[in-house]
Enzyme design. Structure first.
Site, PDB file in Angstrom:
ATOM      1  CB  THR A 202      -1.099   0.099   0.862  1.00 50.22           C
ATOM      2  OG1 THR A 202      -1.780  -1.568   1.335  1.00 50.22           O
ATOM      3  CG2 THR A 202      -1.657   1.175   1.437  1.00 50.22           C
ATOM      4  NE  ARG A 230      -8.860  -7.348   3.291  1.00 50.51           N
ATOM      5  CZ  ARG A 230      -7.233  -6.672   3.752  1.00 50.51           C
ATOM      6  NH1 ARG A 230      -7.253  -6.156   2.419  1.00 50.51           N
ATOM      7  NH2 ARG A 230      -6.588  -6.936   3.725  1.00 50.51           N
ATOM      8  CB  VAL A 231     -12.646  -2.867   3.441  1.00 47.19           C
ATOM      9  CG1 VAL A 231     -12.472  -1.709   4.051  1.00 47.19           C
ATOM     10  CG2 VAL A 231     -14.041  -2.768   2.777  1.00 47.19           C
ATOM     11  N   GLY A 232     -10.105  -3.689   3.546  1.00 41.48           N
ATOM     12  CA  GLY A 232      -8.851  -3.678   4.513  1.00 41.48           C
ATOM     13  C   GLY A 232      -8.544  -2.247   5.503  1.00 41.48           C
ATOM     14  CG  ASP A 233      -4.974  -1.410   7.162  1.00 43.90           C
ATOM     15  OD1 ASP A 233      -5.172  -1.866   5.872  1.00 43.90           O
ATOM     16  OD2 ASP A 233      -3.649  -0.701   7.312  1.00 43.90           O
ATOM     17  N   GLY A 254       0.997  -3.620   5.159  1.00 43.75           N
ATOM     18  CA  GLY A 254       1.067  -4.605   5.972  1.00 43.75           C
ATOM     19  C   GLY A 254      -0.276  -4.811   5.550  1.00 43.75           C
ATOM     20  N   GLY A 256      -4.006  -5.876   6.488  1.00 41.66           N
ATOM     21  CA  GLY A 256      -4.689  -4.799   7.500  1.00 41.66           C
ATOM     22  C   GLY A 256      -5.551  -5.457   8.329  1.00 41.66           C
TER      23      GLY A 256
END
Ligand code: SD4
Length: 343
Positions: A202, A230-233, A254, A256
């Site tokens: 990222t 899916r949603v990460g950080d 890294g 999430g």
């Protein structure tokens, strides 16, 4: 599991080319900047200067070119929020980078879904998650912040909004990313592993402008082959990014899911608020994460990058390999972050 070893090589080659491309004039400018940096350092140590502004920092080696784009605006006196969005637009539009924007690896259904957010020194923020077909999700997140009463738009709603704002609908799945996805489909195994850096790249960026306004951005295509939706950080304010102009800002890269558990960026900013330097704040958050997660943290990667309100930078990761790009006094450099565990 090494998802695409060539992706990382491409980035490193591009970085080297970029450094080689610096002309003699640039070099003289840099040399001048170095002696200026010495004078500034002295003035600072005598307490005459408080901040290092302008300064910009971003995750990973591709951050070098992104910083250069942000720097162009910062040296002209531009606003840090505009600078960070312009900076990350460089990797977002680069089809050779498989972790951000165009050319990002798709989810397990072959769909490229992007996450991004922005935040400024006054706690204004905007975010998009699971956005398809738009090359510059960070710019859309900025529009969410500036043009809506909301902080976050997702999926279809985020796309509808982006199109209304004049963003172009595009196919973000490149032939190379599609081929990698088809290769993955043969086994269809998804298991994030210690070779994380080939999978998770990222770009998070923090910038302090000449008026000492601090802003940040975070943008990604997330984990390759993730479940659709899916949603990460990265688009989560407080996880992938947090900025408070009274204190400083932080961003991360890294895995999430791990960053969300510890509200990573917010935790770093709060550690700075309680008096820690940017560096020791990052270290404290990673150490606490490891103490709390123990065995569950093994084989995962968590990378933190922070800047305090005076432009002092810190970085730390759980495992080795995290590098970041720093631009200060006109000097662009890649730095290696310290880390807690050996691979
Ligand atoms: C995510 N944190 O979606 C992102 C991936 C990443 O460097 O950081 N890549 O989990």
């Amino acid at each position: 599991m090494c998802i695409n070893p060539s992706a990382r090589r491409v980035n490193l080659e591009k970085t080297n080319n970029f450094v080689r491309m610096l002309s003699r004039k640039d070099f003289l400018k840099l040399t001048g900047a170095v002696s200026l940096a010495g004078m500034l350092g002295e003035a600072r140590s005598q307490g005459k200067l408080k901040t290092k502004a302008p300064v910009v920092v971003s995750t990973w080696d591709f951050g070098l070119e992104a910083n250069a784009a942000a720097w162009e605006l910062l040296v002209k006196g531009g606003y840090s929020l505009d600078a960070v969005v312009a900076g990350v637009a460089i990797p977002e539009k680069d089809p050779a980078i498989n972790t951000v924007g165009l050319g990002g690896f798709p989810d397990r259904d072959g769909r490229v879904t992007l996450d991004a957010c922005v935040m400024d020194e006054q706690l204004n923020c905007g975010s998009v998650a699971c956005l398809e077909h738009i090359m510059h999700p960070a710019a859309v997140a900025k529009q969410v912040m500036e043009k809506t009463p909301h902080v976050m738009l997702t999926g279809e709603g985020a796309l509808k909004f982006a199109l209304e704002q004049g963003f172009k609908k595009e196919n973000l799945l490149t032939a190379q990313a599609e081929a990698a996805w088809k290769e993955w489909l043969k086994k269809s195994e998804y298991s994030p592993s210690p070779n994380w850096e080939l999978n998770h790249d990222t770009i998070g960026m923090l910038a302090l402008d000449r008026q000492n306004r601090l802003s940040g951005v975070c943008t990604t295509s997330g984990m390759a082959w993730k479940m659709h939706g899916r949603v990460g950080d990265s688009p989560i304010i407080g996880a992938g990014l947090y900025v408070d102009g009274e204190v400083g800002g932080a961003t991360c890269s890294g895995l999430g899911e791990e960053m969300i558990r510890i509200a990573a960026s917010h935790s770093v900013v709060e550690a700075m608020r309680s008096g820690k330097s940017a560096q020791s704040a990052c270290e404290a958050v990673i150490k606490r994460y490891y103490r709390r997660r123990g065995e569950a943290a093994k084989g995962k990667q968590v990378c933190l990058l922070a800047m305090d309100k005076n432009g002092n930078v810190g970085a730390y990761s759980l495992m080795p390999g995290f590098v970041y790009a720093l631009t200060c006094n006109g000097v662009h450099e890649i730095r290696k972050a310290a880390y807690l565990l050996d691979a």
